[in-house]
Scaffold this motif. Structure first.
Motif, PDB file in Angstrom:
ATOM      1  N   MET A   1       0.848  -1.177   0.000  1.00 35.78           N
ATOM      2  CA  MET A   1       0.000   0.000   0.000  1.00 35.78           C
ATOM      3  C   MET A   1       0.896   1.243   0.000  1.00 35.78           C
ATOM      4  N   ALA A   2       0.568   2.165  -0.855  1.00 31.31           N
ATOM      5  CA  ALA A   2       1.340   3.399  -0.981  1.00 31.31           C
ATOM      6  C   ALA A   2       1.144   4.294   0.239  1.00 31.31           C
ATOM      7  N   ASP A   3       2.122   5.149   0.477  1.00 35.15           N
ATOM      8  CA  ASP A   3       2.045   6.081   1.605  1.00 35.15           C
ATOM      9  C   ASP A   3       0.798   6.948   1.545  1.00 35.15           C
ATOM     10  N   SER A   4       0.426   7.377   0.342  1.00 34.13           N
ATOM     11  CA  SER A   4      -0.757   8.234   0.215  1.00 34.13           C
ATOM     12  C   SER A   4      -2.016   7.485   0.644  1.00 34.13           C
ATOM     13  N   GLU A   5      -2.088   6.194   0.329  1.00 32.64           N
ATOM     14  CA  GLU A   5      -3.244   5.387   0.746  1.00 32.64           C
ATOM     15  C   GLU A   5      -3.253   5.178   2.259  1.00 32.64           C
ATOM     16  N   LYS A   6      -2.071   4.931   2.821  1.00 36.37           N
ATOM     17  CA  LYS A   6      -1.962   4.772   4.273  1.00 36.37           C
ATOM     18  C   LYS A   6      -2.400   6.051   4.979  1.00 36.37           C
ATOM     19  N   ALA A   7      -1.892   7.170   4.504  1.00 33.17           N
ATOM     20  CA  ALA A   7      -2.220   8.455   5.120  1.00 33.17           C
ATOM     21  C   ALA A   7      -3.715   8.738   5.017  1.00 33.17           C
ATOM     22  N   ALA A   8      -4.320   8.415   3.888  1.00 31.74           N
ATOM     23  CA  ALA A   8      -5.757   8.636   3.717  1.00 31.74           C
ATOM     24  C   ALA A   8      -6.547   7.785   4.716  1.00 31.74           C
ATOM     25  N   LYS A   9      -6.131   6.537   4.910  1.00 29.73           N
ATOM     26  CA  LYS A   9      -6.802   5.660   5.872  1.00 29.73           C
ATOM     27  C   LYS A   9      -6.640   6.192   7.294  1.00 29.73           C
ATOM     28  N   VAL A  10      -5.464   6.741   7.593  1.00 26.64           N
ATOM     29  CA  VAL A  10      -5.218   7.306   8.924  1.00 26.64           C
ATOM     30  C   VAL A  10      -6.126   8.510   9.156  1.00 26.64           C
ATOM     31  N   VAL A  11      -6.230   9.397   8.189  1.00 25.48           N
ATOM     32  CA  VAL A  11      -7.100  10.575   8.318  1.00 25.48           C
ATOM     33  C   VAL A  11      -8.531  10.128   8.566  1.00 25.48           C
ATOM     34  N   GLU A  12      -9.000   9.185   7.774  1.00 28.44           N
ATOM     35  CA  GLU A  12     -10.366   8.681   7.909  1.00 28.44           C
ATOM     36  C   GLU A  12     -10.588   8.063   9.299  1.00 28.44           C
ATOM     37  N   ALA A  13      -9.642   7.261   9.748  1.00 26.86           N
ATOM     38  CA  ALA A  13      -9.771   6.601  11.054  1.00 26.86           C
ATOM     39  C   ALA A  13      -9.726   7.612  12.199  1.00 26.86           C
ATOM     40  N   LEU A  14      -8.881   8.626  12.076  1.00 26.30           N
ATOM     41  CA  LEU A  14      -8.812   9.651  13.124  1.00 26.30           C
ATOM     42  C   LEU A  14     -10.132  10.410  13.241  1.00 26.30           C
ATOM     43  N   LYS A  15     -10.702  10.757  12.101  1.00 24.58           N
ATOM     44  CA  LYS A  15     -11.974  11.487  12.130  1.00 24.58           C
ATOM     45  C   LYS A  15     -13.079  10.626  12.726  1.00 24.58           C
ATOM     46  N   ALA A  16     -13.058   9.339  12.446  1.00 26.61           N
ATOM     47  CA  ALA A  16     -14.054   8.430  13.015  1.00 26.61           C
ATOM     48  C   ALA A  16     -13.823   8.252  14.518  1.00 26.61           C
ATOM     49  N   ALA A  17     -12.580   8.075  14.921  1.00 23.92           N
ATOM     50  CA  ALA A  17     -12.257   7.853  16.340  1.00 23.92           C
ATOM     51  C   ALA A  17     -12.565   9.084  17.184  1.00 23.92           C
ATOM     52  N   GLU A  18     -12.407  10.266  16.600  1.00 17.91           N
ATOM     53  CA  GLU A  18     -12.658  11.511  17.327  1.00 17.91           C
ATOM     54  C   GLU A  18     -14.097  11.581  17.844  1.00 17.91           C
ATOM     55  N   ARG A  19     -15.011  10.970  17.126  1.00 18.35           N
ATOM     56  CA  ARG A  19     -16.430  11.002  17.495  1.00 18.35           C
ATOM     57  C   ARG A  19     -16.794   9.952  18.545  1.00 18.35           C
ATOM     58  N   GLN A  37       3.887   3.287  10.400  1.00 21.30           N
ATOM     59  CA  GLN A  37       5.282   2.865  10.448  1.00 21.30           C
ATOM     60  C   GLN A  37       5.978   3.288   9.165  1.00 21.30           C
ATOM     61  N   GLY A  38       7.224   3.681   9.286  1.00 20.96           N
ATOM     62  CA  GLY A  38       7.970   4.170   8.134  1.00 20.96           C
ATOM     63  C   GLY A  38       8.421   3.055   7.220  1.00 20.96           C
ATOM     64  N   GLU A  39       8.694   3.429   5.985  1.00 21.29           N
ATOM     65  CA  GLU A  39       9.221   2.507   4.991  1.00 21.29           C
ATOM     66  C   GLU A  39      10.555   3.048   4.495  1.00 21.29           C
ATOM     67  N   ALA A  40      11.354   2.173   3.971  1.00 17.84           N
ATOM     68  CA  ALA A  40      12.650   2.584   3.442  1.00 17.84           C
ATOM     69  C   ALA A  40      12.480   3.421   2.177  1.00 17.84           C
ATOM     70  N   ASP A  41      13.467   4.236   1.904  1.00 13.94           N
ATOM     71  CA  ASP A  41      13.534   4.996   0.659  1.00 13.94           C
ATOM     72  C   ASP A  41      12.422   6.015   0.465  1.00 13.94           C
ATOM     73  N   GLN A  42      11.947   6.606   1.527  1.00 18.03           N
ATOM     74  CA  GLN A  42      10.971   7.691   1.424  1.00 18.03           C
ATOM     75  C   GLN A  42      11.723   9.023   1.458  1.00 18.03           C
ATOM     76  N   PRO A  43      11.271  10.005   0.689  1.00 16.74           N
ATOM     77  CA  PRO A  43      11.893  11.328   0.786  1.00 16.74           C
ATOM     78  C   PRO A  43      11.777  11.871   2.209  1.00 16.74           C
ATOM     79  N   LEU A  44      12.763  12.623   2.620  1.00 16.62           N
ATOM     80  CA  LEU A  44      12.827  13.131   3.987  1.00 16.62           C
ATOM     81  C   LEU A  44      11.571  13.905   4.371  1.00 16.62           C
ATOM     82  N   GLU A  45      11.063  14.721   3.479  1.00 13.72           N
ATOM     83  CA  GLU A  45       9.879  15.529   3.787  1.00 13.72           C
ATOM     84  C   GLU A  45       8.671  14.642   4.105  1.00 13.72           C
ATOM     85  N   ILE A  46       8.487  13.563   3.360  1.00  7.37           N
ATOM     86  CA  ILE A  46       7.379  12.640   3.614  1.00  7.37           C
ATOM     87  C   ILE A  46       7.605  11.892   4.921  1.00  7.37           C
ATOM     88  N   GLU A  47       8.833  11.472   5.153  1.00  9.92           N
ATOM     89  CA  GLU A  47       9.143  10.751   6.387  1.00  9.92           C
ATOM     90  C   GLU A  47       8.926  11.641   7.615  1.00  9.92           C
TER      91      GLU A  47
END
Length: 89
Positions: A1-19, A37-47
């Motif tokens: 799963m790509a970082d963008s997909e992981k981040a999207a799932k995290v945002v969705e889960a946080l908004k649900a958990a907040e309620r 959790q981090g993955e190897a070879d990610q640009p520093l800004e994303i990490e």
């Protein structure tokens, strides 16, 4: 799963958990560990954005566990996860 997909799932889960009450939200936050959790070879800004989201989620979890107010912490965690998503996407 790509970082963008992981981040999207995290945002969705946080908004649900907040309620949810703390006893429901805490397990939801614990379920996010594998996604932030981090993955190897990610640009520093994303990490750095991923790491910031992870730390913000931990702060929410600590506050909920201790019975402390978490309103501002939720907003910070969601903002950090959204920043991660925007950089990773």
């Amino acid at each position: 799963m790509a970082d963008s997909e992981k981040a999207a799932k995290v945002v969705e889960a946080l908004k649900a958990a907040e309620r949810e009450p703390p006893q429901t939200a805490l397990p939801m936050l614990n379920g996010l560990i594998g996604l932030v959790q981090g993955e190897a070879d990610q640009p520093l800004e994303i990490e750095e954005a991923r790491s910031s989201a992870f730390m913000a989620i931990c702060e929410v979890g600590k506050a909920l566990h201790r019975g402390q107010p978490a309103d501002r912490l939720w907003a910070s965690a969601i903002d950090a996860a959204e920043r991660w998503r925007s950089l990773a996407g």
